[in-house]
Enzyme design. Structure first.
Site, PDB file in Angstrom:
ATOM      1  N   ASP A 187      -9.750   0.298  -7.286  1.00 33.82           N
ATOM      2  CA  ASP A 187      -8.913  -0.137  -6.163  1.00 33.82           C
ATOM      3  C   ASP A 187      -8.490  -1.599  -6.307  1.00 33.82           C
ATOM      4  O   ASP A 187      -7.400  -1.988  -5.892  1.00 33.82           O
ATOM      5  CB  ASP A 187      -9.663   0.078  -4.860  1.00 33.82           C
ATOM      6  CG  ASP A 187      -8.732   0.109  -3.652  1.00 33.82           C
ATOM      7  OD1 ASP A 187      -7.502   0.186  -3.840  1.00 33.82           O
ATOM      8  OD2 ASP A 187      -9.235   0.068  -2.515  1.00 33.82           O
TER       9      ASP A 187
ATOM     10  N   HIS B 263       0.843  -1.201   0.000  1.00 32.67           N
ATOM     11  CA  HIS B 263       0.000   0.000   0.000  1.00 32.67           C
ATOM     12  C   HIS B 263       0.877   1.249   0.000  1.00 32.67           C
ATOM     13  O   HIS B 263       0.921   1.996   0.974  1.00 32.67           O
ATOM     14  CB  HIS B 263      -0.934  -0.007   1.221  1.00 32.67           C
ATOM     15  CG  HIS B 263      -2.029  -0.995   1.120  1.00 32.67           C
ATOM     16  ND1 HIS B 263      -1.980  -2.229   1.742  1.00 32.67           N
ATOM     17  CD2 HIS B 263      -3.207  -0.960   0.439  1.00 32.67           C
ATOM     18  CE1 HIS B 263      -3.077  -2.895   1.469  1.00 32.67           C
ATOM     19  NE2 HIS B 263      -3.841  -2.157   0.675  1.00 32.67           N
TER      20      HIS B 263
END
Length: 965
Positions: free
Chosen positions: A726, A575
């Site tokens: 995403d 991330h």
């Protein structure tokens, strides 16, 4: 030559001429007998007039007499008055008393009842005491009388002269003793002390023959004492509350008789009741005064909480005024241990040497100015040890004689030349009952020691002061913390925002075309781009949509903002900035290549690309569930969607930093709208919200919705677009998808390690290194439950987005193949272990076969059992988050759902390395059968997920979503 004497006529003429003087003279000099004669004369000359109406005609029976009586009772009665008058200290009217002559005209019973009525309703203890003495003198024909009241705690009682040496013509003001000139007599000392101790009546015929008599009193007053009648005054419980004393009987042989003792005792029984009531009333008055004082004190203290000095100054000034002392000292403690209460201090037996005073304050009543004590004063206080003793024990010290009768030898304060005589020292507590200071009161102005009432008032006073000091200290600490926070934010802002030289470098770089970057392609791979090229590619996306020009974004501000956003991503395994950049590229491709620009406005496009770049700012490599388990500050700050709220707040912080506001040229309305869209889009990356919205979006898709202008529909559409972007790594070509899966698995395993080591908990399967072989199966479940539905809906309504749906279907087949290979290998392994166990259990005592048989068996391959197929071996684990090489290669990914609804889109579970499958050698027909069965299984799992809000999924072990939820 002698002085000329005034005649009665001259005096009368003067009084008639100056009526005001005559009135003042009469009101101050007139005796009760004079008033009685005046009332009799002006009531019509009737005889046998009495106050009580027991005989003859009462003065109140006539209209004129009633008016006169009302006037004199109003002006001269000493009957207490209202509570307000008592508290305010207004002057009490003088008592109208009957003369002995008038009372003696009554019979004994009438006179006794009249004197009882005279004190029955009196609540002012001073007036009552005066009436008692006047009445007992009348009853016993005593010349003078005194009243002593009991004071002090039970273990240290003493008598004080409330009224002393009262004669027939003495007024209350003349007879009462103030605290400064009152006489103190210890219980058991002298005649009065003996009576208080033994409760005996003492009738002395000749005072000078009694050794208990103090002749010094006569010497001071010049009065000759002959006989004494002294008797205790008791409460209804039989406790001595005072002593009454009569001196010198004025009739007969000047000695008090047994009848006098009886009358005296009977009357004092009623006097005891009256004194108890008056004392209770006096206590209520004092309590009222104390409450008013404390309210005023609280108001003053809590109005001033900006500085410790201000609060302490206010407190000390109030103490001087309230308790009438000469000096006040306050010592503020340094803390030994955080949160330690007084009981813990006492339990640990702190030594006085361990006490350290952080600061101190000194106030003299004569100066009125609070100062810091001198070094000499602090040394004096340290040597006598009183303040430290109170700080360590919590004991209240009330020392009546500091120089002679005290375990603490105070001596003279060389710093100020002050000599203490009496002392009251008390600890100051905060709201947690922890000692935070000590205060000392020195020398009452009256010269007397501090009494019990002073201690009670000072105790309540100290409580308010402790709260005031504690609140002020907390305020000061909060101010310091805010200052530290401001400094920390300033430092972090400097290091977290782009520096001018970095901005100049980006501004000078060539911005290649979108085609050259491959930004329009859903199969985009960021691995070929260097770090700086990800920034220029981001700029190209804004330029290609003409957002910089339409919204008047300064180019240097755009460069600064992009650099700051990139800096605020941590170097975690997955991330990170690369992931955010890939999510933004997918959003760009959906708008430009997928045909969604027909429903998405320019302002929405601007907000959505910004949201994609910022949606994982400051990600720590751990999910929402971990934040809650570890009780991190973020979990305490945000109730739901913990990380998503943090990402949005961090995004706003960057926008508010100098030189980073890319929305600064927007109108007020556009600015509000873009921030609203930005917040909703970032929060939509929480899969808990995805599940809530997916049903509504599915209904719109099924009915072929074409109009997306409605606010709620548009917000729903933007949320689904954020989900699709995403998790878009799941749609990429297999080599990209597999590479990204390695990064996600590595980050998940790192969180699992943290849960084991730091939290002492067993992580879920997707984060447990020991269960990495199960990941392909869970990945298939994740695709079926989350990814496939959203891409299918978008492909149905926007055909331009079909490549996303095709990509996820292809990758699902690959993951299914891996899962099948692993499942077959695991089954063969289990069967082989069972066969080995049966062989090992065979008896070892069988006969040895001949050598020919052995040779025959050794040459016959079919005689050997088939080797047990080994399970597919997963490649080595991915490099850790600290690997520089891996950080540089970090790219976009999709997410696996988390536990309890805190599901992150991008966390996809995959095997760490791509496996070499034997798909080419598998029989085509057999493989097709497996695919059909897998498709049916996927349908069942998808149906279960559609109902996940209504029923538990724990019974579906083949779905990764089930494992997580």
């Amino acid at each position: 030559m002698g002085e000329k004497k005034l005649t009665r006529e001259e005096v009368a003429k003067f009084l008639e001429k100056d009526s005001q003087f005559a009135e003042e003279y009469f009101s101050t000099k007139a005796t009760s007998s004079m008033v009685e004669k005046w009332i009799t004369k002006h009531s019509g000359g009737k005889e046998s007039i009495s106050w009580s109406g027991a005989t003859g005609t009462s003065l109140g029976d006539t209209e004129k007499g009633a008016a006169i009586l009302k006037h004199f009772r109003k002006s001269m009665s000493g009957a207490g008055g209202s509570l307000k008058n008592l508290i305010s200290g207004s002057p009490k009217p003088k008592t109208l008393r009957r003369s002995r002559t008038v009372l003696k005209e009554m019979n004994e019973k009438e006179m006794f009842m009249e004197l009882i009525r005279d004190i029955a309703n009196e609540l002012d203890i001073n007036t009552l005491s005066h009436k008692i003495l006047m009445n007992v003198s009348i009853l016993t024909n005593g010349d003078r009388s005194s009243l002593f009241l009991v004071r002090g705690p039970k273990e240290k009682r003493y008598l004080v002269s409330k009224l002393f040496d009262v004669s027939e013509n003495s007024t209350l003001e003349e007879s009462i003793h103030s605290e400064a000139d009152e006489i103190r007599i210890p219980i058991g000392k002298g005649i009065v002390g003996h009576v208080a101790l033994t409760k005996e009546t003492v009738n002395i015929k000749n005072a000078y023959e009694d050794p208990r008599f103090n002749r010094e009193i006569d010497k001071k007053t010049g009065y000759k004492t002959h006989s004494i009648l002294c008797m205790p005054i008791c409460s209804h419980e039989g406790e001595v509350i005072g002593v009454a004393q009569i001196i010198n009987k004025i009739s007969g042989d000047h000695e008090f008789t047994a009848k006098d003792e009886q009358v005296f005792a009977n009357y004092l029984t009623f006097c005891g009741i009256g004194l108890m009531n008056a004392q209770l009333f006096d206590m209520s008055v004092q309590e009222y005064k104390r409450n008013q004082m404390l309210l005023q004190l609280a108001r003053g203290i809590f109005e001033e909480q900006s500085s410790l000095d201000g609060v302490v100054h206010k407190m000390m000034s109030e103490a001087i005024s309230l308790l009438k002392c000469e000096r006040v000292l306050v010592f503020i403690l340094e803390e030994h241990e955080e949160g330690m209460s007084i009981f813990e201090r006492m339990g640990k037996k702190f030594n006085k040497d361990e006490v350290v005073f952080a600061t101190a304050f000194d106030l003299f009543a004569k100066d009125g100015e609070v100062k810091k004590p001198s070094a000499a004063t602090m040394e004096w206080s340290s040597k006598n040890g009183i303040a430290k003793h109170v700080a360590t024990t919590g004991e209240t010290l009330n020392i009546e004689d500091t120089q002679n009768n005290s375990p603490f030898k105070m001596g003279v304060d060389e710093g100020s030349g002050f000599t203490p005589r009496t002392l009251l020292c008390m600890p100051i507590y905060n709201s947690e009952h922890k000692i935070i200071g000590v205060t000392q009161l020195l020398n009452k102005v009256s010269g007397q020691p501090f009494h019990e009432q002073d201690v009670n008032i000072f105790e309540a006073f100290a409580i308010f002061c402790g709260l005031g000091i504690h609140n002020t200290q907390m305020y000061e600490n909060a101010c310091k913390l805010m200052a530290k926070q401001a400094v920390a934010l300033e430092v972090l802002s400097y290091h977290a925002t782009a520096q001018p030289e970095e901005v100049d470098k980006i501004k000078k770089m060539e911005i290649r075309s979108a085609e050259d970057f491959g930004l329009f392609d859903f199969r985009f791979d960021d691995l070929k781009l260097a770090e700086d090229e990800t920034l220029t590619a981001s700029i190209r996306m804004f330029q290609e949509c003409d957002l910089i020009n339409k919204f008047h974004v300064p180019y240097d501000v755009m460069c600064t903002w992009l650099l700051s956003v990139k800096k605020n991503y941590r170097n975690v395994t997955y991330h990170n900035w690369r992931h955010a950049f890939n999510v933004a590229q997918t959003m760009f491709a959906m708008v430009k290549s997928g045909g969604m620009d027909i429903v998405i406005t320019d302002l929405e496009c601007f907000a959505l690309i910004v949201a994609c770049l910022c949606h994982d700012l400051d990600h720590r490599g751990t999910n929402n569930a971990y934040q809650l388990k570890s009780e991190s500050p973020l979990a305490q700050l945000y109730g739901t969607s913990t990380m998503e709220h943090h990402h949005f707040d961090h995004c706003i912080m960057i926008l508010n930093s100098e030189g980073n506001n890319i929305f600064e040229s927007l109108s007020s309305e556009d600015y509000r709208n873009v921030i609203k869209i930005l917040e909703s889009a970032i929060l939509s990356t929480d899969l808990a919200l995805y599940f809530k919205k997916r049903g509504s979006f599915s209904q719109l898709v099924e009915k072929g919705e074409k109009d997306w202008k409605d606010t709620e529909k548009k917000d729903l559409l933007r949320g689904m677009m954020m989900t699709a972007c995403d998790v878009s790594a799941i749609t990429k070509p297999w080599e990209i998808q597999h590479r990204v899966a390695e990064l996600v698995a590595g980050e998940f395993f790192e969180q699992g390690d943290l849960e084991k080591v730091q939290l002492g908990q067993q992580p879920i399967a997707m984060m447990d290194r020991e269960k990495k072989d199960e990941l392909p199966k869970m990945q298939v479940g994740f695709i079926d439950a989350i990814c496939m539905p959203v891409y299918k809906m978008f492909a149905d309504i926007w055909p331009g987005l079909t490549p996303l749906y095709s990509g996820v279907k292809s990758n699902r087949d690959n993951w299914q193949a891996l899962a099948d290979v692993h499942e077959d290998a695991q089954g063969n392994k289990n069967r082989g272990e069972d066969a080995d166990e049966r062989v090992n259990s065979t008896s070892a005592g069988t006969a040895k076969t001949d050598s020919n048989a052995q040779a025959s068996n050794s040459n016959n391959p079919s005689s050997h059992p088939s080797p047990t197929p080994q399970p597919t071996t997963l490649p080595p684990q991915p490099p850790s988050a600290d690997s520089k090489e891996m950080r540089e290669k970090a790219s976009s990914d999709t997410a696996a759902p988390e536990k309890d609804g805190d599901l992150k889109h991008s966390e996809v579970i995959t095997p760490p390395k791509k496996l070499e499958t034997s798909q080419d050698n598998i029989d085509v027909e057999k493989q097709n059968m497996k695919n059909v069965e897998g498709s049916r299984s996927a349908t069942r799992r998808t149906s279960a997920v559609h109902n996940q809000e209504r029923e538990s999924l724990d019974s579906k072990p083949k779905s990764s979503l089930c494992v997580l939820l």
